[in-house]
Design an enzyme around this catalytic site. Structure first.
Site, PDB file in Angstrom:
ATOM      1  N   ASP A  28      -6.079   0.391  -5.587  1.00 49.95           N
ATOM      2  CA  ASP A  28      -5.432   1.226  -6.600  1.00 49.95           C
ATOM      3  C   ASP A  28      -5.011   2.563  -5.997  1.00 49.95           C
ATOM      4  O   ASP A  28      -5.662   3.081  -5.091  1.00 49.95           O
ATOM      5  CB  ASP A  28      -6.427   1.460  -7.756  1.00 49.95           C
ATOM      6  CG  ASP A  28      -5.720   1.934  -9.023  1.00 49.95           C
ATOM      7  OD1 ASP A  28      -4.481   1.993  -9.041  1.00 49.95           O
ATOM      8  OD2 ASP A  28      -6.427   2.255 -10.001  1.00 49.95           O
ATOM      9  N   ASN A  30      -1.538   3.392  -5.169  1.00 48.59           N
ATOM     10  CA  ASN A  30      -0.279   3.413  -4.405  1.00 48.59           C
ATOM     11  C   ASN A  30       0.741   4.357  -5.045  1.00 48.59           C
ATOM     12  O   ASN A  30       1.425   5.118  -4.360  1.00 48.59           O
ATOM     13  CB  ASN A  30       0.342   2.016  -4.353  1.00 48.59           C
ATOM     14  CG  ASN A  30      -0.514   1.019  -3.602  1.00 48.59           C
ATOM     15  OD1 ASN A  30      -1.466   1.397  -2.941  1.00 48.59           O
ATOM     16  ND2 ASN A  30      -0.165  -0.253  -3.699  1.00 48.59           N
ATOM     17  N   ARG A  32       0.238   6.937  -7.061  1.00 53.44           N
ATOM     18  CA  ARG A  32      -0.135   8.362  -6.932  1.00 53.44           C
ATOM     19  C   ARG A  32       0.068   8.865  -5.510  1.00 53.44           C
ATOM     20  O   ARG A  32       0.454  10.010  -5.292  1.00 53.44           O
ATOM     21  CB  ARG A  32      -1.587   8.558  -7.388  1.00 53.44           C
ATOM     22  CG  ARG A  32      -1.705   8.738  -8.903  1.00 53.44           C
ATOM     23  CD  ARG A  32      -3.096   8.499  -9.387  1.00 53.44           C
ATOM     24  NE  ARG A  32      -3.400   7.072  -9.403  1.00 53.44           N
ATOM     25  CZ  ARG A  32      -4.615   6.572  -9.533  1.00 53.44           C
ATOM     26  NH1 ARG A  32      -5.652   7.377  -9.632  1.00 53.44           N
ATOM     27  NH2 ARG A  32      -4.796   5.262  -9.561  1.00 53.44           N
ATOM     28  N   HIS A  45       3.583   1.418  -2.247  1.00 50.92           N
ATOM     29  CA  HIS A  45       3.216   0.005  -2.091  1.00 50.92           C
ATOM     30  C   HIS A  45       3.380  -0.441  -0.635  1.00 50.92           C
ATOM     31  O   HIS A  45       2.587  -1.222  -0.120  1.00 50.92           O
ATOM     32  CB  HIS A  45       4.066  -0.870  -3.013  1.00 50.92           C
ATOM     33  CG  HIS A  45       3.771  -0.657  -4.478  1.00 50.92           C
ATOM     34  ND1 HIS A  45       2.492  -0.568  -4.975  1.00 50.92           N
ATOM     35  CD2 HIS A  45       4.598  -0.510  -5.554  1.00 50.92           C
ATOM     36  CE1 HIS A  45       2.535  -0.384  -6.287  1.00 50.92           C
ATOM     37  NE2 HIS A  45       3.797  -0.330  -6.656  1.00 50.92           N
ATOM     38  N   SER A  74      -2.485 -10.429 -13.600  1.00 49.95           N
ATOM     39  CA  SER A  74      -1.693 -11.109 -14.628  1.00 49.95           C
ATOM     40  C   SER A  74      -1.084 -10.095 -15.595  1.00 49.95           C
ATOM     41  O   SER A  74      -0.177 -10.427 -16.353  1.00 49.95           O
ATOM     42  CB  SER A  74      -2.546 -12.153 -15.373  1.00 49.95           C
ATOM     43  OG  SER A  74      -3.799 -11.616 -15.721  1.00 49.95           O
ATOM     44  N   TRP A  77       2.862  -7.900 -14.614  1.00 53.32           N
ATOM     45  CA  TRP A  77       4.222  -8.271 -15.043  1.00 53.32           C
ATOM     46  C   TRP A  77       4.788  -7.250 -16.022  1.00 53.32           C
ATOM     47  O   TRP A  77       5.995  -7.183 -16.244  1.00 53.32           O
ATOM     48  CB  TRP A  77       4.222  -9.652 -15.718  1.00 53.32           C
ATOM     49  CG  TRP A  77       3.770 -10.763 -14.826  1.00 53.32           C
ATOM     50  CD1 TRP A  77       2.563 -11.406 -14.875  1.00 53.32           C
ATOM     51  CD2 TRP A  77       4.487 -11.372 -13.740  1.00 53.32           C
ATOM     52  NE1 TRP A  77       2.495 -12.367 -13.896  1.00 53.32           N
ATOM     53  CE2 TRP A  77       3.671 -12.374 -13.188  1.00 53.32           C
ATOM     54  CE3 TRP A  77       5.759 -11.168 -13.183  1.00 53.32           C
ATOM     55  CZ2 TRP A  77       4.065 -13.167 -12.109  1.00 53.32           C
ATOM     56  CZ3 TRP A  77       6.154 -11.964 -12.107  1.00 53.32           C
ATOM     57  CH2 TRP A  77       5.308 -12.944 -11.591  1.00 53.32           C
ATOM     58  N   ARG A  79       4.980  -4.175 -15.631  1.00 53.91           N
ATOM     59  CA  ARG A  79       5.636  -3.045 -14.940  1.00 53.91           C
ATOM     60  C   ARG A  79       7.154  -3.251 -14.949  1.00 53.91           C
ATOM     61  O   ARG A  79       7.633  -4.362 -15.166  1.00 53.91           O
ATOM     62  CB  ARG A  79       5.116  -2.962 -13.503  1.00 53.91           C
ATOM     63  CG  ARG A  79       3.648  -2.638 -13.485  1.00 53.91           C
ATOM     64  CD  ARG A  79       3.147  -2.381 -12.091  1.00 53.91           C
ATOM     65  NE  ARG A  79       1.752  -1.953 -12.194  1.00 53.91           N
ATOM     66  CZ  ARG A  79       1.143  -1.152 -11.362  1.00 53.91           C
ATOM     67  NH1 ARG A  79       1.779  -0.675 -10.314  1.00 53.91           N
ATOM     68  NH2 ARG A  79      -0.111  -0.825 -11.540  1.00 53.91           N
ATOM     69  N   LEU A 139     -12.925 -15.240   9.003  1.00 52.55           N
ATOM     70  CA  LEU A 139     -12.772 -14.519   7.737  1.00 52.55           C
ATOM     71  C   LEU A 139     -11.914 -15.352   6.792  1.00 52.55           C
ATOM     72  O   LEU A 139     -10.908 -15.928   7.204  1.00 52.55           O
ATOM     73  CB  LEU A 139     -12.071 -13.181   7.994  1.00 52.55           C
ATOM     74  CG  LEU A 139     -11.645 -12.385   6.765  1.00 52.55           C
ATOM     75  CD1 LEU A 139     -12.857 -11.707   6.124  1.00 52.55           C
ATOM     76  CD2 LEU A 139     -10.601 -11.321   7.121  1.00 52.55           C
ATOM     77  N   ARG A 196     -13.384  -0.197  -5.749  1.00 57.63           N
ATOM     78  CA  ARG A 196     -12.108   0.198  -6.349  1.00 57.63           C
ATOM     79  C   ARG A 196     -11.729   1.552  -5.776  1.00 57.63           C
ATOM     80  O   ARG A 196     -12.541   2.490  -5.789  1.00 57.63           O
ATOM     81  CB  ARG A 196     -12.190   0.272  -7.872  1.00 57.63           C
ATOM     82  CG  ARG A 196     -10.816   0.606  -8.471  1.00 57.63           C
ATOM     83  CD  ARG A 196     -10.789   0.586  -9.974  1.00 57.63           C
ATOM     84  NE  ARG A 196      -9.396   0.685 -10.428  1.00 57.63           N
ATOM     85  CZ  ARG A 196      -8.881   0.056 -11.470  1.00 57.63           C
ATOM     86  NH1 ARG A 196      -9.638  -0.740 -12.197  1.00 57.63           N
ATOM     87  NH2 ARG A 196      -7.614   0.200 -11.803  1.00 57.63           N
ATOM     88  N   LEU A 203     -13.029  -2.284 -14.148  1.00 60.26           N
ATOM     89  CA  LEU A 203     -12.951  -3.569 -13.433  1.00 60.26           C
ATOM     90  C   LEU A 203     -11.604  -4.258 -13.639  1.00 60.26           C
ATOM     91  O   LEU A 203     -11.222  -5.152 -12.869  1.00 60.26           O
ATOM     92  CB  LEU A 203     -14.085  -4.500 -13.867  1.00 60.26           C
ATOM     93  CG  LEU A 203     -15.481  -4.040 -13.426  1.00 60.26           C
ATOM     94  CD1 LEU A 203     -16.539  -5.019 -13.921  1.00 60.26           C
ATOM     95  CD2 LEU A 203     -15.567  -3.901 -11.905  1.00 60.26           C
TER      96      LEU A 203
HETATM   97  C1  FPP Z   1      -2.156  -0.399  -7.525  1.00 60.45           C
HETATM   98  O1  FPP Z   1      -1.493   0.812  -7.314  1.00 60.45           O
HETATM   99  C2  FPP Z   1      -1.677  -1.444  -6.634  1.00 60.45           C
HETATM  100  C3  FPP Z   1      -1.014  -2.565  -7.056  1.00 60.45           C
HETATM  101  C4  FPP Z   1      -0.684  -2.828  -8.447  1.00 60.45           C
HETATM  102  C5  FPP Z   1      -0.568  -3.616  -6.136  1.00 60.45           C
HETATM  103  C6  FPP Z   1      -1.266  -3.748  -4.824  1.00 60.45           C
HETATM  104  C7  FPP Z   1      -0.242  -4.070  -3.814  1.00 60.45           C
HETATM  105  C8  FPP Z   1      -0.284  -3.706  -2.528  1.00 60.45           C
HETATM  106  C9  FPP Z   1      -1.431  -3.057  -1.917  1.00 60.45           C
HETATM  107  C10 FPP Z   1       0.881  -3.917  -1.625  1.00 60.45           C
HETATM  108  C11 FPP Z   1       1.257  -5.316  -1.326  1.00 60.45           C
HETATM  109  C12 FPP Z   1       0.147  -6.256  -1.099  1.00 60.45           C
HETATM  110  C13 FPP Z   1       0.193  -7.282  -0.218  1.00 60.45           C
HETATM  111  C14 FPP Z   1      -0.919  -8.267  -0.159  1.00 60.45           C
HETATM  112  C15 FPP Z   1       1.303  -7.446   0.715  1.00 60.45           C
HETATM  113  P1  FPP Z   1      -0.740   1.493  -8.541  1.00 60.45           P
HETATM  114  O2  FPP Z   1       0.717   1.227  -8.356  1.00 60.45           O
HETATM  115  O3  FPP Z   1      -1.305   1.022  -9.828  1.00 60.45           O
HETATM  116  O4  FPP Z   1      -1.083   2.982  -8.275  1.00 60.45           O
HETATM  117  P2  FPP Z   1      -1.163   4.166  -9.356  1.00 60.45           P
HETATM  118  O5  FPP Z   1      -2.308   3.814 -10.278  1.00 60.45           O
HETATM  119  O6  FPP Z   1      -1.447   5.357  -8.520  1.00 60.45           O
HETATM  120  O7  FPP Z   1       0.157   4.211 -10.037  1.00 60.45           O
END
Ligand code: FPP
Length: 248
Positions: A28, A30, A32, A45, A74, A77, A79, A139, A196, A203
């Site tokens: 979590d 990305n 921010r 991302h 799930s 979607w 977003r 792994l 997390r 969760l």
């Molecule tokens: C949460 O950050 C992250 C996701 C919803 C997706 C996770 C995806 C990746 C790490 C990249 C691609 C993955 C692979 C396996 C290639 P957020 O966007 O909810 O962050 P925020 O809460 O700060 O907005």
């Protein structure tokens, strides 16, 4: 292991094993991370995908057996369509570009979630990556894609009900093992450590059954900043926890 240590073990299982067998991560932060740099969310991302690469490599080196990553829930979607498309694009790229690295690291790919909703080409890439990494023994990398724990349990319950209707399973035979055998994670060890990132303390419908006795760890690091040192620190903290599994 004696009965006493079986009921009250440290993260090391009482036998000097400080490394969790199964680590699951809710990646979590990305968005921010990108916002703090005045960048579009996709930039976060993209850096998140880099963090995935680093973490997979580090997990193998540390001796973690199973690493499960919540890549797409799930609920994701909901977003904006562009963001969903960007995430699927990163997944496609990962499945094509990272297979060689997975093989080199002795990693085997597995996926959990309801794949039926994914595009056919993504499903084909998944099948190919699973086949090409099938001989990995160090792994198991589990990607959760269109995954939700409630959905997983609904699908398991339906499978059990179908078997009962067909007369191949009597309701009295349903126990923990029979349910586990019908989850997407069948055959994998339970989650020992669930991390997390980004400071959120939820969760979010991730591995609700499998994490029944997991140690939960919420770290402030945003996922794109997560690295080998952050994983090692989490594993060290895990080793210092006392696990009771319901005992004293
Ligand atoms: C949460 O950050 C992250 C996701 C919803 C997706 C996770 C995806 C990746 C790490 C990249 C691609 C993955 C692979 C396996 C290639 P957020 O966007 O909810 O962050 P925020 O809460 O700060 O907005």
């Amino acid at each position: 292991m004696t009965a006493a240590t079986a009921l009250s073990v440290r993260g090391d299982g009482g036998g000097g094993r400080a490394v969790p067998r199964h680590v699951a991560i809710i990646m979590d932060g990305n968005g921010r991370w990108a916002k703090a740099r005045f960048l579009p969310r996709i930039a976060g991302h993209r850096q998140g995908a880099e963090a995935v690469r680093r973490t997979v490599r580090a997990a193998g080196e540390i001796g973690i057996e199973v690493l499960t990553l919540y890549a797409f829930s799930s609920e994701n979607w909901r977003r904006p369509v562009e963001e969903v498309s960007d995430l699927m694009g990163l997944l496609r790229h990962f499945l094509k570009a990272e297979v060689a690295e997975l093989v080199a690291n002795g990693a085997r790919l597995r996926v959990i979630g309801d794949l039926a909703r994914l595009d056919a080409d993504v499903r084909a890439l998944i099948d190919e990556a699973i086949a090409r990494t099938a001989s990995g023994t160090r792994l198991t990398l589990v990607l959760a894609l269109n995954y939700g724990a409630q959905d997983e349990l609904v699908r398991a319950a339906r499978a059990l009900a179908e078997e009962a209707r067909a007369g191949t399973l009597v309701p009295e035979a349903i126990d923990v093992e029979e349910i586990e055998a019908r989850l997407d994670t069948a055959g994998l060890p339970p989650v020992d450590l669930l991390i997390r990132t980004s400071g959120e303390v939820r969760l979010s419908n991730f591995l609700l059954w499998q994490a029944a006795y997991a140690e939960l760890m919420f770290v402030d690091t945003l996922w794109p900043d997560f690295d080998a040192a952050a994983l090692a620190e989490a594993v060290t903290r895990f080793g210092a926890r006392e696990r009771r599994f319901g005992g004293l």
